[in-house]
Write a protein that holds these residues in place. Structure first.
Motif, PDB file in Angstrom:
ATOM      1  N   PRO A 152      46.317 -36.243  84.837  1.00 13.05           N
ATOM      2  CA  PRO A 152      47.466 -35.335  84.793  1.00 13.05           C
ATOM      3  C   PRO A 152      47.370 -34.353  85.959  1.00 13.05           C
ATOM      4  N   VAL A 153      48.493 -34.013  86.557  1.00 16.78           N
ATOM      5  CA  VAL A 153      48.491 -33.084  87.683  1.00 16.78           C
ATOM      6  C   VAL A 153      48.077 -31.695  87.197  1.00 16.78           C
ATOM      7  N   HIS A 154      47.158 -31.061  87.936  1.00 17.54           N
ATOM      8  CA  HIS A 154      46.693 -29.726  87.574  1.00 17.54           C
ATOM      9  C   HIS A 154      47.814 -28.712  87.807  1.00 17.54           C
ATOM     10  N   ARG A 155      48.020 -27.849  86.842  1.00 16.02           N
ATOM     11  CA  ARG A 155      49.065 -26.838  86.958  1.00 16.02           C
ATOM     12  C   ARG A 155      48.708 -25.797  88.013  1.00 16.02           C
ATOM     13  N   ASP A 156      49.672 -25.426  88.840  1.00 11.30           N
ATOM     14  CA  ASP A 156      49.493 -24.362  89.820  1.00 11.30           C
ATOM     15  C   ASP A 156      49.265 -23.050  89.068  1.00 11.30           C
ATOM     16  N   GLN A 157      48.133 -22.392  89.338  1.00 12.97           N
ATOM     17  CA  GLN A 157      47.805 -21.163  88.639  1.00 12.97           C
ATOM     18  C   GLN A 157      47.634 -19.971  89.584  1.00 12.97           C
ATOM     19  N   CYS A 158      48.366 -20.006  90.695  1.00 10.30           N
ATOM     20  CA  CYS A 158      48.372 -18.849  91.597  1.00 10.30           C
ATOM     21  C   CYS A 158      49.207 -17.705  91.033  1.00 10.30           C
ATOM     22  N   GLY A 159      50.218 -18.050  90.245  1.00  9.26           N
ATOM     23  CA  GLY A 159      51.065 -17.028  89.660  1.00  9.26           C
ATOM     24  C   GLY A 159      51.719 -16.155  90.718  1.00  9.26           C
ATOM     25  N   SER A 160      51.732 -14.847  90.477  1.00 11.86           N
ATOM     26  CA  SER A 160      52.357 -13.912  91.415  1.00 11.86           C
ATOM     27  C   SER A 160      51.378 -13.390  92.460  1.00 11.86           C
ATOM     28  N   CYS A 161      50.139 -13.843  92.431  1.00 11.12           N
ATOM     29  CA  CYS A 161      49.110 -13.365  93.355  1.00 11.12           C
ATOM     30  C   CYS A 161      49.455 -13.737  94.804  1.00 11.12           C
ATOM     31  N   THR A 162      49.298 -12.781  95.707  1.00 11.37           N
ATOM     32  CA  THR A 162      49.511 -13.023  97.137  1.00 11.37           C
ATOM     33  C   THR A 162      48.311 -12.541  97.947  1.00 11.37           C
ATOM     34  N   ALA A 163      47.146 -12.449  97.314  1.00 10.06           N
ATOM     35  CA  ALA A 163      45.961 -11.892  97.987  1.00 10.06           C
ATOM     36  C   ALA A 163      45.627 -12.639  99.266  1.00 10.06           C
ATOM     37  N   CYS A 164      45.711 -13.967  99.243  1.00  8.62           N
ATOM     38  CA  CYS A 164      45.335 -14.759 100.413  1.00  8.62           C
ATOM     39  C   CYS A 164      46.288 -14.511 101.577  1.00  8.62           C
ATOM     40  N   GLN A 165      47.548 -14.333 101.277  1.00 13.42           N
ATOM     41  CA  GLN A 165      48.521 -14.066 102.328  1.00 13.42           C
ATOM     42  C   GLN A 165      48.381 -12.647 102.872  1.00 13.42           C
ATOM     43  N   ASP A 166      48.174 -11.708 101.964  1.00 14.18           N
ATOM     44  CA  ASP A 166      48.115 -10.308 102.356  1.00 14.18           C
ATOM     45  C   ASP A 166      46.899  -9.999 103.228  1.00 14.18           C
ATOM     46  N   VAL A 167      45.787 -10.701 103.017  1.00 13.53           N
ATOM     47  CA  VAL A 167      44.552 -10.376 103.724  1.00 13.53           C
ATOM     48  C   VAL A 167      44.521 -10.938 105.141  1.00 13.53           C
ATOM     49  N   CYS A 168      45.363 -11.901 105.436  1.00 11.94           N
ATOM     50  CA  CYS A 168      45.289 -12.582 106.736  1.00 11.94           C
ATOM     51  C   CYS A 168      45.524 -11.597 107.882  1.00 11.94           C
ATOM     52  N   PRO A 169      44.549 -11.439 108.783  1.00 15.36           N
ATOM     53  CA  PRO A 169      44.675 -10.429 109.844  1.00 15.36           C
ATOM     54  C   PRO A 169      45.702 -10.767 110.913  1.00 15.36           C
ATOM     55  N   THR A 170      46.113 -12.030 110.996  1.00 12.02           N
ATOM     56  CA  THR A 170      47.078 -12.429 112.021  1.00 12.02           C
ATOM     57  C   THR A 170      48.422 -12.865 111.426  1.00 12.02           C
ATOM     58  N   LYS A 171      48.575 -12.675 110.112  1.00 10.66           N
ATOM     59  CA  LYS A 171      49.828 -13.022 109.426  1.00 10.66           C
ATOM     60  C   LYS A 171      50.198 -14.489 109.673  1.00 10.66           C
ATOM     61  N   ALA A 172      49.265 -15.364 109.356  1.00 14.28           N
ATOM     62  CA  ALA A 172      49.445 -16.792 109.617  1.00 14.28           C
ATOM     63  C   ALA A 172      50.219 -17.511 108.513  1.00 14.28           C
ATOM     64  N   PHE A 173      50.568 -16.787 107.430  1.00 15.95           N
ATOM     65  CA  PHE A 173      51.306 -17.414 106.335  1.00 15.95           C
ATOM     66  C   PHE A 173      52.738 -16.880 106.314  1.00 15.95           C
ATOM     67  N   PRO A 174      53.680 -17.601 106.907  1.00 14.78           N
ATOM     68  CA  PRO A 174      55.068 -17.116 106.923  1.00 14.78           C
ATOM     69  C   PRO A 174      55.691 -17.054 105.533  1.00 14.78           C
ATOM     70  N   LYS A 175      55.176 -17.879 104.620  1.00 13.37           N
ATOM     71  CA  LYS A 175      55.620 -17.862 103.227  1.00 13.37           C
ATOM     72  C   LYS A 175      54.556 -18.582 102.404  1.00 13.37           C
ATOM     73  N   PRO A 176      54.588 -18.443 101.088  1.00 18.11           N
ATOM     74  CA  PRO A 176      53.570 -19.104 100.260  1.00 18.11           C
ATOM     75  C   PRO A 176      53.520 -20.611 100.505  1.00 18.11           C
ATOM     76  N   TYR A 177      52.309 -21.142 100.513  1.00 19.56           N
ATOM     77  CA  TYR A 177      52.053 -22.578 100.675  1.00 19.56           C
ATOM     78  C   TYR A 177      52.390 -23.091 102.078  1.00 19.56           C
ATOM     79  N   THR A 178      52.523 -22.191 103.021  1.00 19.65           N
ATOM     80  CA  THR A 178      52.884 -22.572 104.390  1.00 19.65           C
ATOM     81  C   THR A 178      51.976 -21.850 105.379  1.00 19.65           C
TER      82      THR A 178
END
Length: 378
Positions: free
Chosen positions: A188-214
């Motif tokens: 069975p496909v594992h459920r995405d459990q990132c929820g509303s968290c954006t910690a990985c995007q927010d911490v990036c020093p060069t803003k390499a994530f234009p949007k979630p999952y990208t």
């Protein structure tokens, strides 16, 4: 065998899992040979927008990457293997030690590709002996969207940082795959459990994530310090800090790391000399010494010149002008990459009058256009 699918006893999944664990894998899962349209669409956008930077091979085999069956028509199942490389300490702690080189967790010892591929081959040989099926093994370097494949199993889900997140190992898993003509029931496909968290995007020093999952690789410090062959754009140099090979920030801040475990594989434990080495200690490396120091390490593939380019950026960010005399020596280096970043580092560290004196001494005799432009920019 031919492309016809083969089936064997219903306990094959349990036997594969047991064998994979015996060989040394930490996680085992089973994925289908198709890739969801959303993942294909993300990849097509990534290629169309040239977000792969200088990694032209991403576009060259784009059609193969879209799904396992596009790469190999006869594949019927994918066995996804995970190897834990979790660190014992928070890798972000070293970011504040400005005189030290911050090297990505995965690169502080031996190249994982070698170990993982050997284990994949062992598992594949066993499967062939057991069932007579056809197999192919892949680890990272092949045209496989391995994270999208892994996310189609119970191994984990593809987080907003685009990497696999596991409930058991957090963001610290090396992936490998065995493609086979054997038909195995998928998970069975594992459920995405990132929820509303954006910690990985927010911490990036060069803003390499234009949007979630990208991810825009052109802005990613891992890409810039490892894959990028030319001069690093000025806007990214200060945000690089002391990161000289890779960046773990988006992985390290993931809340699911509270369940992570330290790697049990000794080959993934950090070598003492790469845990927190002094940036300045790398300046004396010639090509032979660089190759000797990083024999068996993934850092070797970047090459001496690119690595020293990164080191000089780190020194320029250190704020320690005592390194200036040794950096000045690098203005005579054979590599334009090294010379250019020596210029930038000295500009950052020296008072204006002292830097102007160096400019007068070295700029007029500089033959490389890019290096002269670096002098002009400063």
């Amino acid at each position: 065998m031919s492309g016809q699918a083969e089936t064997i006893a219903t306990d094959i999944k349990e036997r594969i899992i047991a064998k994979a664990k015996e060989i040394g894998f930490d996680a085992v899962a089973f994925a289908p040979v198709t890739t969801p349209e959303r993942n294909k669409a993300r990849f097509r956008d990534f290629v169309a927008n040239h977000e792969y930077g200088g990694m032209d091979w991403m576009e060259a085999r784009a059609d193969w990457r879209e799904s396992p069956e596009a790469l190999w028509e006869e594949v019927r199942s994918v066995i996804v293997l995970g190897t834990n490389y979790g660190p014992s300490l928070d890798p972000m702690e070293k970011l504040h030690r400005h005189d030290r080189a911050n090297i990505s967790v995965y690169a502080q010892n031996k190249d994982y590709h070698d170990l993982v591929k050997k284990r994949l081959k062992r598992l594949a040989r066993w499967l062939v002996e057991e069932s007579g099926v056809q197999v192919k093994v892949f680890v990272d370097t092949a045209p496989v969207l391995e994270k999208a494949v892994a996310a189609q199993s119970r191994l984990g889900w593809q987080g907003k940082h685009t990497n696999i997140v596991s409930k058991d190992y957090g963001s610290w898993l090396f992936l490998g795959e065995v493609f086979t003509t054997l038909e195995i029931a998928t998970d069975p496909v594992h459920r995405d459990q990132c929820g509303s968290c954006t910690a990985c995007q927010d911490v990036c020093p060069t803003k390499a994530f234009p949007k979630p999952y990208t991810l825009d690789a052109r802005r990613c410090i891992s890409y810039l310090t490892i894959e990028h062959k030319g001069h690093i754009a000025e806007e990214f140099r200060e945000p690089m800090g002391n990161r000289v090979y890779g960046c773990d920030d988006c992985l390290a801040v993931c809340p699911w790391n509270k369940f992570a475990k330290q790697a049990r594989e000794a080959d993934f434990w950090p070598r003492a000399e790469l845990t927190a080495p002094r940036l300045a200690d790398f300046l004396d490396l010639d090509d032979a010494e660089f190759r000797a120091l990083f024999r068996g390490s993934p850092i070797k593939r970047a090459g001496r010149d690119r690595f020293l380019r990164n080191v000089l950026i780190g020194l320029g960010n250190s704020g320690d002008a005592s390194h200036a005399p040794r950096i000045e020596v690098m203005l005579r280096d054979e590599s334009p990459l090294v010379r250019a970043m020596a210029v930038w580092a000295l500009y950052r560290l020296l008072p204006g009058e002292a830097f102007a004196t160096l400019r007068k001494k070295y700029c007029e005799e500089e033959a490389d256009t890019d290096v002269r432009q670096e002098w002009d920019r400063t």
